[in-house]
Design an enzyme around this catalytic site. Structure first.
Site, PDB file in Angstrom:
ATOM      1  N   ASN A  10      -1.074  65.345  21.465  1.00  0.00           N
ATOM      2  CA  ASN A  10      -1.318  66.781  21.339  1.00  0.00           C
ATOM      3  C   ASN A  10      -2.022  67.236  22.619  1.00  0.00           C
ATOM      4  OD1 ASN A  10      -1.958  69.370  20.655  1.00  0.00           O
ATOM      5  ND2 ASN A  10      -3.421  68.846  19.032  1.00  0.00           N
ATOM      6  N   HIS A  95      -3.261  72.688  12.423  1.00  0.00           N
ATOM      7  CA  HIS A  95      -4.305  71.943  13.147  1.00  0.00           C
ATOM      8  C   HIS A  95      -5.659  72.621  12.903  1.00  0.00           C
ATOM      9  CE1 HIS A  95      -6.672  70.181  16.379  1.00  0.00           C
ATOM     10  NE2 HIS A  95      -5.790  69.203  16.387  1.00  0.00           N
ATOM     11  N   GLU A 168      -7.105  64.193   9.938  1.00  0.00           N
ATOM     12  CA  GLU A 168      -7.958  64.390  11.110  1.00  0.00           C
ATOM     13  C   GLU A 168      -9.324  64.926  10.682  1.00  0.00           C
ATOM     14  OE1 GLU A 168      -5.713  64.833  14.960  1.00  0.00           O
ATOM     15  OE2 GLU A 168      -5.740  66.815  14.102  1.00  0.00           O
ATOM     16  N   GLY A 174     -12.285  64.871  19.198  1.00  0.00           N
ATOM     17  CA  GLY A 174     -12.862  65.145  20.514  1.00  0.00           C
ATOM     18  C   GLY A 174     -14.318  64.749  20.661  1.00  0.00           C
TER      19      GLY A 174
HETATM   20  C1  PEP Z   1      -6.614  66.357  17.887  1.00  0.00           C
HETATM   21  O1  PEP Z   1      -7.185  67.379  18.246  1.00  0.00           O
HETATM   22  O2  PEP Z   1      -5.601  66.438  17.188  1.00  0.00           O
HETATM   23  C2  PEP Z   1      -7.177  65.060  18.276  1.00  0.00           C
HETATM   24  C3  PEP Z   1      -6.835  64.016  17.568  1.00  0.00           C
HETATM   25  O3  PEP Z   1      -8.029  65.062  19.354  1.00  0.00           O
HETATM   26  P1  PEP Z   1      -8.859  63.795  19.938  1.00  0.00           P
HETATM   27  O4  PEP Z   1      -7.909  62.628  20.003  1.00  0.00           O
HETATM   28  O5  PEP Z   1      -9.292  64.257  21.289  1.00  0.00           O
HETATM   29  O6  PEP Z   1      -9.980  63.555  19.001  1.00  0.00           O
END
Ligand code: PEP
Length: 252
Positions: A10, A95, A168, A174
């Site tokens: 992503n 998301h 997630e 992040g």
């Molecule tokens: C995301 O925002 O979908 C994500 C998984 O970000 P990160 O890998 O940076 O945590």
């Protein structure tokens, strides 16, 4: 039997058009997909250019958002069919950054999912996840089951339709704090059971993959590899570097 693993990049809104094309070229040169399905989700404006670069590789193209209507007076929105025309095979829906910054609600997520499944062969990647506050209040299971119910309630998958659910946890995105492997195992069990309730046993087992997203990197991917109910990863930060992204894929 475990399902084909999928790793989805992503890129969010981190790259301009030329930068997206440059990263796509690096992916095409460095990523060895092997038995893993690999998808790069570029920004909308970069989709066709990135798609051109990826054509010669096994990496598939994905979008980061979609609208639920097919055509009409919806300034700034993009229809599912247009994403298909642009060469997309996948699309992210719901998301947490869109839920937070654009106030995407349950109903919008459901309408997007329904439109994609009703009108195209795009594979939806539906994101669910709890906030830190919800986790600390021990509400994670309830929140995730509710998000799934709101998104998938009334959806019937037809033969050959595929879906991806990306678990997630918002506190893991992040932050560098990925979830503990045991916890992801538990959450994916719960998600799997909810999908059985919502979609039926056959569809949940054969047409749905459940992936994890949140600070996945080449340093921690090994700790998730052995977990049977993790069908892959959604990768944000670590997907910005082709070499790092390729390492994640090659370690599966
Ligand atoms: C995301 O925002 O979908 C994500 C998984 O970000 P990160 O890998 O940076 O945590």
């Amino acid at each position: 039997m475990s399902k084909q693993k999928i790793v989805i990049a992503n890129w969010k809104m981190r790259l301009g058009l030329a930068e997206s094309v440059a990263l796509a070229r690096q992916y095409a040169a460095e990523v060895k997909t092997g038995a893993v399905e690999v998808v790069a989700c570029a920004s909308e404006v970069a989709l066709t250019a990135v798609g051109e670069v990826l054509k010669g590789s096994a990496i598939k193209l994905g979008a980061q958002n979609v609208f639920w209507e097919e055509k009409g007076e919806y300034t700034g929105e993009v229809a599912p069919q247009t994403l298909l025309e642009a060469g997309c095979a996948y699309v992210i829906i719901g998301h947490s950054e869109r839920r937070q910054h654009l106030l995407e609600n349950y109903q919008m997520v459901h309408q997007k999912l329904k439109a994609v499944l009703d009108h195209t062969t795009l594979v939806p990647i539906v994101c669910v996840g709890e906030t830190l506050r919800e986790k600390e209040a021990a509400k994670t299971d309830y929140v995730i089951a509710d998000q799934l119910q709101q998104a998938f309630g009334g959806i019937v998958l037809v033969a050959n339709q595929q879906i991806v659910v990306a678990y997630e946890p918002i506190w893991a995105i992040g932050t560098g704090n990925a979830i503990k492997p045991d916890d992801v195992n538990t959450m994916h069990e719960i998600i799997g059971a909810s999908l059985v309730d919502l979609l039926g046993v056959d569809a949940a087992k054969k047409q749905a993959r459940v992936i994890y997203g949140g600070s996945v990197s080449s340093n921690n991917v090994d700790s998730f590899r052995a977990i049977d109910n993790v069908d892959g990863f959604l990768v944000g930060g670590a997907s910005m570097n082709a070499e790092e992204f390729a390492k994640i894929i090659s370690s599966l």
